[in-house]
Scaffold this motif. Structure first.
Motif, PDB file in Angstrom:
ATOM      1  N   THR A  61       0.862  -1.179   0.000  1.00  0.00           N
ATOM      2  CA  THR A  61       0.000   0.000   0.000  1.00  0.00           C
ATOM      3  C   THR A  61       0.901   1.232   0.000  1.00  0.00           C
ATOM      4  O   THR A  61       1.910   1.282   0.708  1.00  0.00           O
ATOM      5  N   TRP A  62       0.523   2.176  -0.836  1.00  0.00           N
ATOM      6  CA  TRP A  62       1.285   3.402  -1.016  1.00  0.00           C
ATOM      7  C   TRP A  62       0.375   4.598  -0.752  1.00  0.00           C
ATOM      8  O   TRP A  62      -0.846   4.498  -0.902  1.00  0.00           O
ATOM      9  N   SER A  63       0.972   5.737  -0.436  1.00  0.00           N
ATOM     10  CA  SER A  63       0.186   6.957  -0.237  1.00  0.00           C
ATOM     11  C   SER A  63      -0.140   7.626  -1.569  1.00  0.00           C
ATOM     12  O   SER A  63      -1.052   8.441  -1.653  1.00  0.00           O
ATOM     13  N   ARG A  64       0.613   7.294  -2.609  1.00  0.00           N
ATOM     14  CA  ARG A  64       0.360   7.805  -3.968  1.00  0.00           C
ATOM     15  C   ARG A  64       0.871   6.772  -4.960  1.00  0.00           C
ATOM     16  O   ARG A  64       1.546   5.810  -4.580  1.00  0.00           O
ATOM     17  N   MET A  65       0.578   6.977  -6.233  1.00  0.00           N
ATOM     18  CA  MET A  65       0.966   6.009  -7.267  1.00  0.00           C
ATOM     19  C   MET A  65       2.484   5.840  -7.307  1.00  0.00           C
ATOM     20  O   MET A  65       3.212   6.804  -7.503  1.00  0.00           O
ATOM     21  N   PRO A  66       2.974   4.604  -7.135  1.00  0.00           N
ATOM     22  CA  PRO A  66       4.423   4.365  -7.214  1.00  0.00           C
ATOM     23  C   PRO A  66       4.879   4.304  -8.670  1.00  0.00           C
ATOM     24  O   PRO A  66       4.107   3.957  -9.568  1.00  0.00           O
ATOM     25  N   SER A  67       6.125   4.642  -8.868  1.00  0.00           N
ATOM     26  CA  SER A  67       6.711   4.571 -10.211  1.00  0.00           C
ATOM     27  C   SER A  67       7.253   3.180 -10.464  1.00  0.00           C
ATOM     28  O   SER A  67       7.641   2.476  -9.531  1.00  0.00           O
ATOM     29  N   ILE A  68       7.280   2.804 -11.733  1.00  0.00           N
ATOM     30  CA  ILE A  68       8.041   1.621 -12.134  1.00  0.00           C
ATOM     31  C   ILE A  68       9.417   2.148 -12.502  1.00  0.00           C
ATOM     32  O   ILE A  68       9.553   2.955 -13.422  1.00  0.00           O
ATOM     33  N   LEU A  69      10.404   1.727 -11.753  1.00  0.00           N
ATOM     34  CA  LEU A  69      11.744   2.277 -11.907  1.00  0.00           C
ATOM     35  C   LEU A  69      12.489   1.610 -13.055  1.00  0.00           C
ATOM     36  O   LEU A  69      12.291   0.421 -13.327  1.00  0.00           O
TER      37      LEU A  69
END
Length: 169
Positions: A61-69
């Motif tokens: 769970t994240w506070s905002r959309m995570p990036s695909i690195l």
């Protein structure tokens, strides 16, 4: 949260409990069977390579959309969608872990969440399973034992990322 799932008819679903949960689970499972991943109102379905072995699932769970690195390890596919959780928990009924079947609290509570499903080792396991089906029954059984005995890092893996969307703070 890491868990192990045993797909039911090659599918497992991450969902929230609500009035239409059974309908949403059925729809997400149907869409996943057709397309690999399916999003329904309160559920996301994932088609695994086989129902005869376990899959390792990590839910973040994240506070905002995570990036695909760019340096992220290679994956077989990634799908994104939105699910709306009517209660403040997510669960996976196909999990071997009782807390995951009962529900894990969402830090941001009920509401809409972005969801990304990333698959690792899916295609390799699918290829191994399909090749095993072409052999004798003894070869098939041996291949299934090999697939079931894979270490978690070599087996079928899924990363599911959830983040709240469309909320005002």
């Amino acid at each position: 949260m890491d868990t192990v799932v045993v797909p039911s008819y090659t599918t497992f679903c991450l969902c929230s409990q609500g009035v239409d949960a059974l309908r949403d689970l059925a729809e997400a499972g149907r869409l996943a069977s057709a397309d690999g991943v399916g999003f329904s109102f309160s559920a996301v379905g994932v088609r695994a390579a086989t129902e005869l072995s376990r899959a390792f699932v990590s839910v973040e769970t994240w506070s905002r959309m995570p990036s695909i690195l760019p340096d992220q390890r290679p994956f077989d596919f990634a799908f994104e969608g939105v699910v709306d959780f009517p209660d403040d928990c997510w669960r996976i009924y196909e999990s071997l872990d009782p807390p995951v079947r009962l529900g894990i609290e969402l830090p941001s509570g009920a509401g809409p969440y972005g969801a990304r499903v990333i698959a690792y080792n899916h295609n390799e396991i699918l290829d191994r399973f399909e090749m095993a089906q072409a052999g004798t029954s003894e070869e098939f059984a041996a291949a299934l034992d090999d697939i079931r005995g894979l270490a978690p890092e070599a087996g079928e893996q899924y990363q599911i990322q959830l983040w709240p969307v469309g909320r005002r703070g």
